[in-house]
Structures are given as structure tokens and as C-alpha cells.
Design a protein around this motif. Structure first.
Motif, PDB file in Angstrom:
ATOM      1  N   CYS A  10       0.773  -1.299  -0.113  1.00  0.00           N
ATOM      2  CA  CYS A  10       0.125  -0.050  -0.071  1.00  0.00           C
ATOM      3  C   CYS A  10       0.857   1.140  -0.057  1.00  0.00           C
ATOM      4  O   CYS A  10       1.804   1.531   0.876  1.00  0.00           O
ATOM      5  N   GLY A  12      -0.702   4.408   0.301  1.00  0.00           N
ATOM      6  CA  GLY A  12      -1.641   5.565   0.555  1.00  0.00           C
ATOM      7  C   GLY A  12      -2.115   6.252  -0.459  1.00  0.00           C
ATOM      8  O   GLY A  12      -2.349   7.637  -0.024  1.00  0.00           O
ATOM      9  N   ALA A  14      -5.075   6.052  -1.253  1.00  0.00           N
ATOM     10  CA  ALA A  14      -6.373   6.627  -0.854  1.00  0.00           C
ATOM     11  C   ALA A  14      -7.557   6.308  -1.675  1.00  0.00           C
ATOM     12  O   ALA A  14      -8.682   6.725  -1.568  1.00  0.00           O
ATOM     13  N   GLN A  15      -7.281   5.838  -2.922  1.00  0.00           N
ATOM     14  CA  GLN A  15      -8.469   5.192  -3.913  1.00  0.00           C
ATOM     15  C   GLN A  15      -9.472   4.404  -3.155  1.00  0.00           C
ATOM     16  O   GLN A  15     -10.665   4.719  -3.222  1.00  0.00           O
ATOM     17  N   CYS A  16      -8.976   3.548  -2.295  1.00  0.00           N
ATOM     18  CA  CYS A  16     -10.077   2.530  -1.412  1.00  0.00           C
ATOM     19  C   CYS A  16     -10.757   3.570  -0.613  1.00  0.00           C
ATOM     20  O   CYS A  16     -11.876   3.223  -0.335  1.00  0.00           O
ATOM     21  N   LEU A  32      -2.942   3.381   6.364  1.00  0.00           N
ATOM     22  CA  LEU A  32      -4.278   2.984   6.414  1.00  0.00           C
ATOM     23  C   LEU A  32      -4.592   1.813   7.421  1.00  0.00           C
ATOM     24  O   LEU A  32      -3.896   0.986   7.903  1.00  0.00           O
ATOM     25  N   CYS A  53      -7.305  -0.091  -6.663  1.00  0.00           N
ATOM     26  CA  CYS A  53      -6.078   0.398  -5.784  1.00  0.00           C
ATOM     27  C   CYS A  53      -4.829   0.270  -6.923  1.00  0.00           C
ATOM     28  O   CYS A  53      -4.674  -0.903  -7.770  1.00  0.00           O
ATOM     29  N   ALA A  57      -3.185  -4.017  -3.460  1.00  0.00           N
ATOM     30  CA  ALA A  57      -2.883  -4.289  -2.191  1.00  0.00           C
ATOM     31  C   ALA A  57      -4.079  -4.943  -1.564  1.00  0.00           C
ATOM     32  O   ALA A  57      -3.807  -5.499  -0.499  1.00  0.00           O
ATOM     33  N   ILE A  58      -5.299  -4.933  -2.087  1.00  0.00           N
ATOM     34  CA  ILE A  58      -6.491  -5.479  -1.559  1.00  0.00           C
ATOM     35  C   ILE A  58      -6.738  -6.468  -1.903  1.00  0.00           C
ATOM     36  O   ILE A  58      -7.173  -6.989  -3.061  1.00  0.00           O
TER      37      ILE A  58
HETATM   38  S1  SF4 Z   1      -4.647  -0.083  -0.342  1.00  0.00           S
HETATM   39 FE1  SF4 Z   1      -4.375   0.694  -2.369  1.00  0.00          FE
HETATM   40  S2  SF4 Z   1      -5.790   2.189  -2.702  1.00  0.00           S
HETATM   41 FE2  SF4 Z   1      -5.891   1.848  -0.603  1.00  0.00          FE
HETATM   42  S3  SF4 Z   1      -4.499   3.364   0.302  1.00  0.00           S
HETATM   43 FE3  SF4 Z   1      -3.401   1.774   0.007  1.00  0.00          FE
HETATM   44  S4  SF4 Z   1      -2.386   1.862  -2.132  1.00  0.00           S
HETATM   45 FE4  SF4 Z   1      -4.379   3.172  -2.051  1.00  0.00          FE
END
Ligand code: SF4
Length: 72
Positions: A10, A12, A14-16, A32, A53, A57-58
Motif C-alpha cells: 500500500c 497510501g 487512498a483510492q480505496c 491505512l 487500488c 494491495a487489497i
Molecule cells: S490499499 Fe491501495 S488504494 Fe488503498 S490506500 Fe493503499 S494503495 Fe491506496
């Protein structure tokens, strides 16, 4: 449902958080936190977040349930 975020991956972005803010939260610039067992009614949001993402990462429902090799 179960989710895991690879926090090493991740970045960061913040798309999620934008797509599923009940599930993902950013504290500060890149710390996160997330709800690992969100309600199934959040599935669509979470799937969209995972798809958005940039570093994938998810992971959804891919939790390795048992830690093998428990020592005793
Ligand atoms: S999980 Fe992916 S979308 Fe969510 S903050 Fe991390 S990098 Fe960004």
C-alpha cells in the motif's frame, strides 16, 4: 466477507478510502487502517476499491485461514 490489505504494498493512494470509506481509513499521510470483516452488503464497494487500488494491495476472501506450522 474478509479482506486483507498488504500494507507493505500500500502506497497510501487512498483510492480505496474514497470508494469504501466505511471500510478503509487513512490516518495521516499513509497509515491505512481497515475493517477486516466488513458486512457483505459492502462487497460491491470493497470490490471497486480493490479494483481501483493502483498497487493491487487489497485481497478479498483470500485470507489464509490457518497458520500452518504452529509450534509447540
Ligand atoms: S490499499 Fe491501495 S488504494 Fe488503498 S490506500 Fe493503499 S494503495 Fe491506496
Amino acid at each position: 466477507m474478509r479482506i486483507v490489505v498488504d500494507l507493505n504494498r500500500c502506497q497510501g493512494y487512498a483510492q480505496c478510502v474514497y470508494l469504501a470509506h466505511e471500510v478503509f481509513r487513512l490516518h495521516g499521510q499513509e497509515a491505512l487502517t481497515y475493517e477486516p470483516n466488513p458486512d457483505d452488503e459492502r462487497r460491491l464497494q470493497v470490490e471497486r476499491a480493490a479494483a481501483a487500488c493502483p498497487v493491487q494491495a487489497i485481497m478479498i476472501d483470500r485470507v489464509e485461514g490457518a497458520d500452518r506450522g504452529a509450534t509447540s
